[in-house]
Motif scaffolding. Structure first.
Motif, short mmCIF file in Angstrom:
data_model
loop_
_atom_site.label_atom_id
_atom_site.label_comp_id
_atom_site.label_asym_id
_atom_site.label_seq_id
_atom_site.Cartn_x
_atom_site.Cartn_y
_atom_site.Cartn_z
N LEU A 207 0.94 -0.83 0.08
CA LEU A 207 -0.55 0.06 -0.03
C LEU A 207 1.00 1.27 -0.24
CD1 LEU A 207 -2.87 1.04 0.71
CD2 LEU A 207 -2.41 1.15 2.96
N LEU A 208 0.49 1.68 -1.39
CA LEU A 208 1.12 3.52 -1.44
C LEU A 208 0.46 4.43 -1.04
CD1 LEU A 208 3.32 2.63 -4.73
CD2 LEU A 208 4.07 2.11 -2.05
N LYS A 209 1.17 4.99 -0.53
CA LYS A 209 0.50 7.09 -0.36
C LYS A 209 0.90 8.24 -0.68
CE LYS A 209 0.54 9.02 3.80
NZ LYS A 209 0.50 9.40 5.33
N MET A 210 -0.08 8.62 -1.60
CA MET A 210 0.47 10.39 -2.09
C MET A 210 -0.10 11.42 -1.60
SD MET A 210 1.64 11.46 -5.87
CE MET A 210 -0.58 11.22 -6.18
N GLU A 211 0.16 12.50 -1.60
CA GLU A 211 -0.51 13.93 -0.64
C GLU A 211 -0.59 14.54 -1.80
OE1 GLU A 211 1.58 15.37 2.22
OE2 GLU A 211 1.42 13.96 4.13
N VAL A 212 -1.80 14.94 -2.02
CA VAL A 212 -1.69 15.65 -3.04
C VAL A 212 -2.60 17.18 -2.41
CG1 VAL A 212 -2.35 13.78 -4.40
CG2 VAL A 212 -4.75 14.39 -3.51
N THR A 213 -3.49 17.87 -3.24
CA THR A 213 -3.84 19.13 -2.92
C THR A 213 -5.19 18.59 -2.88
OG1 THR A 213 -3.96 20.26 -5.39
CG2 THR A 213 -2.50 20.90 -4.09
N GLU A 214 -6.41 19.20 -2.33
CA GLU A 214 -7.63 19.42 -1.69
C GLU A 214 -8.67 19.15 -3.47
OE1 GLU A 214 -8.82 22.06 1.07
OE2 GLU A 214 -9.87 20.50 2.56
N GLU A 215 -7.42 20.37 -4.40
CA GLU A 215 -8.58 20.71 -5.75
C GLU A 215 -8.02 18.85 -6.90
OE1 GLU A 215 -7.72 23.41 -9.58
OE2 GLU A 215 -6.35 23.76 -7.62
N GLN A 216 -6.97 18.51 -6.27
CA GLN A 216 -6.57 17.72 -6.96
C GLN A 216 -7.02 16.31 -6.31
OE1 GLN A 216 -1.75 18.10 -6.03
NE2 GLN A 216 -1.35 18.53 -8.12
N LEU B 107 2.38 11.90 -13.87
CA LEU B 107 4.17 11.38 -12.33
C LEU B 107 5.01 11.08 -13.50
CD1 LEU B 107 1.91 8.95 -10.04
CD2 LEU B 107 2.98 11.56 -10.09
N TRP B 108 4.66 10.30 -14.89
CA TRP B 108 5.49 9.85 -15.93
C TRP B 108 5.97 10.46 -17.55
CZ3 TRP B 108 2.12 7.07 -12.54
CH2 TRP B 108 3.09 6.13 -12.13
N ASN B 109 6.28 10.90 -18.26
CA ASN B 109 6.63 10.98 -19.35
C ASN B 109 6.30 10.07 -20.56
OD1 ASN B 109 7.56 13.68 -18.57
ND2 ASN B 109 10.08 13.42 -18.39
N HIS C 76 8.57 5.72 -8.21
CA HIS C 76 8.68 6.97 -7.78
C HIS C 76 8.81 7.79 -6.78
CE1 HIS C 76 6.78 10.63 -9.27
NE2 HIS C 76 6.70 9.77 -10.39
N HIS C 77 9.36 9.00 -7.14
CA HIS C 77 9.51 8.87 -5.19
C HIS C 77 8.53 10.00 -4.83
CE1 HIS C 77 9.78 12.84 -8.32
NE2 HIS C 77 9.17 13.41 -7.03
#
Length: 209
Positions: free
Chosen positions: A81-90, A147-149, A163-164
């Motif tokens: 399980l991975l977690k990523m922080e995002v803004t409320e808008e995102q 996240l990726w090109n 991914h970092h």
């Protein structure tokens, strides 16, 4: 004032099915299924996968259920399980993107041939057709998180691990994850064991001695 952060989760799993083992043989990666989740308790999870737990060929957009869905039939499933922080808008954009998929779920199909494209580093597919990690990547892309090109059709579950921006939350057997309802899991196991016992008794009655 900084934007308030929210968390979105990516669940990577390995059910140990024949299809998973075949994919793992090609990718040499520990996990070969990716889902996106909105909470650490995994109450709301989405992906592209089996619509019926026992039929791997009938697949598409699904809201997954840890307790009553496919995972119940593969209780030794391992996960990360991975977690990523995002803004409320995102976060709201991600939610709205998922809602669009859900609203038009019957229009989507599973991009099986796209898995072959990944092996040859060449994106393959058709409109409204996705495999699991392609779907998760596409949700982020449409929500303004690139996240990726590379095209979403080339993103593999292992790419999320590398991914970092993702933080490790838990790795191990899915049903050992402490944030799940362990009491419910125990009840389901007891019920499944009872049904299996009854099935074996019925089989013994019809088989010749």
């Amino acid at each position: 004032m900084k934007d308030k952060k929210k968390a979105v989760y990516v669940l990577l799993t390995d059910t140990g099915t024949v299809l998973n083992r075949i994919i793992k043989w090609f990718t040499n990666a520990p996990y070969n299924h990716a889902s996106i989740a909105f909470d650490e308790h995994l109450k709301e999870i989405y992906s592209f996968g089996r619509k019926q737990p026992k039929n791997p060929l009938f697949a598409g957009f699904v809201r997954e259920d840890v307790y009553y869905g496919t995972y119940r039939y593969f209780q030794n499933t391992r996960c990360l399980l991975l977690k990523m922080e995002v803004t409320e808008e995102q976060f709201e954009k991600i939610r709205n993107t998922i809602k669009e998929f859900e609203k038009n779920k019957d229009q989507y199909s599973y991009n099986l041939i796209g898995l072959i494209g990944v092996l040859f580093n060449f994106p393959i597919g058709k409109k409204n057709s996705y495999f699991c990690s392609q779907f998760v990547s596409e949700v982020f892309r449409r929500s303004g998180i690139r996240l990726w090109n590379q095209p979403s059709a080339l993103v593999q579950p292992n790419d999320f691990i590398m991914h970092h921006r993702f933080e490790f939350v838990y790795e191990g057997r899915l049903y050992d994850y402490p944030k799940l309802d362990q009491e419910l899991i125990a009840q389901l196991r007891e019920a499944d064991g009872y049904l299996l016992e009854r099935s074996m008794e019925a089989l013994k009655r019809v088989l010749p001695h």
